[in-house]
Scaffold this motif. Structure first.
Motif, short mmCIF file in Angstrom:
data_model
loop_
_atom_site.label_atom_id
_atom_site.label_comp_id
_atom_site.label_asym_id
_atom_site.label_seq_id
_atom_site.Cartn_x
_atom_site.Cartn_y
_atom_site.Cartn_z
N ASP A 132 48.29 70.38 4.84
CA ASP A 132 48.85 70.98 3.63
C ASP A 132 47.87 71.01 2.45
N ILE A 133 46.67 70.52 2.64
CA ILE A 133 45.66 70.53 1.58
C ILE A 133 44.70 71.67 1.87
N SER A 134 44.58 72.60 0.94
CA SER A 134 43.74 73.78 1.19
C SER A 134 42.26 73.49 0.93
N TRP A 135 41.41 74.17 1.68
CA TRP A 135 39.96 74.05 1.48
C TRP A 135 39.56 74.56 0.11
N THR A 136 40.22 75.62 -0.36
CA THR A 136 39.90 76.17 -1.68
C THR A 136 40.17 75.13 -2.76
N TYR A 137 41.30 74.45 -2.66
CA TYR A 137 41.65 73.40 -3.62
C TYR A 137 40.59 72.30 -3.61
N LEU A 138 40.23 71.82 -2.42
CA LEU A 138 39.23 70.75 -2.33
C LEU A 138 37.89 71.21 -2.89
N ALA A 139 37.50 72.45 -2.61
CA ALA A 139 36.21 72.96 -3.09
C ALA A 139 36.19 73.07 -4.62
N LEU A 140 37.24 73.62 -5.19
CA LEU A 140 37.28 73.77 -6.66
C LEU A 140 37.36 72.41 -7.35
N LEU A 141 38.22 71.56 -6.86
CA LEU A 141 38.34 70.23 -7.45
C LEU A 141 37.05 69.44 -7.28
N LEU B 224 34.25 57.66 -8.02
CA LEU B 224 35.27 57.21 -7.07
C LEU B 224 36.16 58.37 -6.61
N THR B 225 36.53 59.25 -7.52
CA THR B 225 37.33 60.42 -7.14
C THR B 225 36.56 61.29 -6.16
#
Length: 98
Positions: free
Chosen positions: A31-40, A65-66
């Protein structure tokens, strides 16, 4: 001022711990998108760079840490086997196999 930044960083960084533990426990990051991970991740790297350039301990600690947490989630996601997509059945207008 630094303690306020460290508290804010602890709270915003700590919010990733439940997601990381859940992903580890369930072995699912579907449920975690690659786009979300890349932008964040990009934003976190930029905040970390800003913290390093301004020598701000709170920014360095929180974003370092994040970034570690997000990297671990991305590593789990990259190892996950994608589920096959279910095509819609045009005769019944429902998802086949469900």
């Amino acid at each position: 001022m630094t303690s306020l930044g460290l508290l804010a960083g602890a709270l915003t960084t700590g919010c990733w711990l439940p997601q990381l533990l859940r992903s580890w426990r369930t072995r699912s990051t579907e449920d975690i998108s690659w786009t979300y991970l890349a932008l964040l991740g990009t934003g976190i790297v930029l905040w970390l760079a800003y913290g390093l350039m301004s020598d701000d301990l709170a920014l360095i600690a929180a974003n370092g840490l994040t970034l570690l947490f997000i990297t671990l989630i991305a590593a789990m996601k990259s190892r996950e086997t994608p589920r096959p997509r279910v095509a819609a059945d045009p005769a019944t207008d429902t998802l086949a196999g469900r």
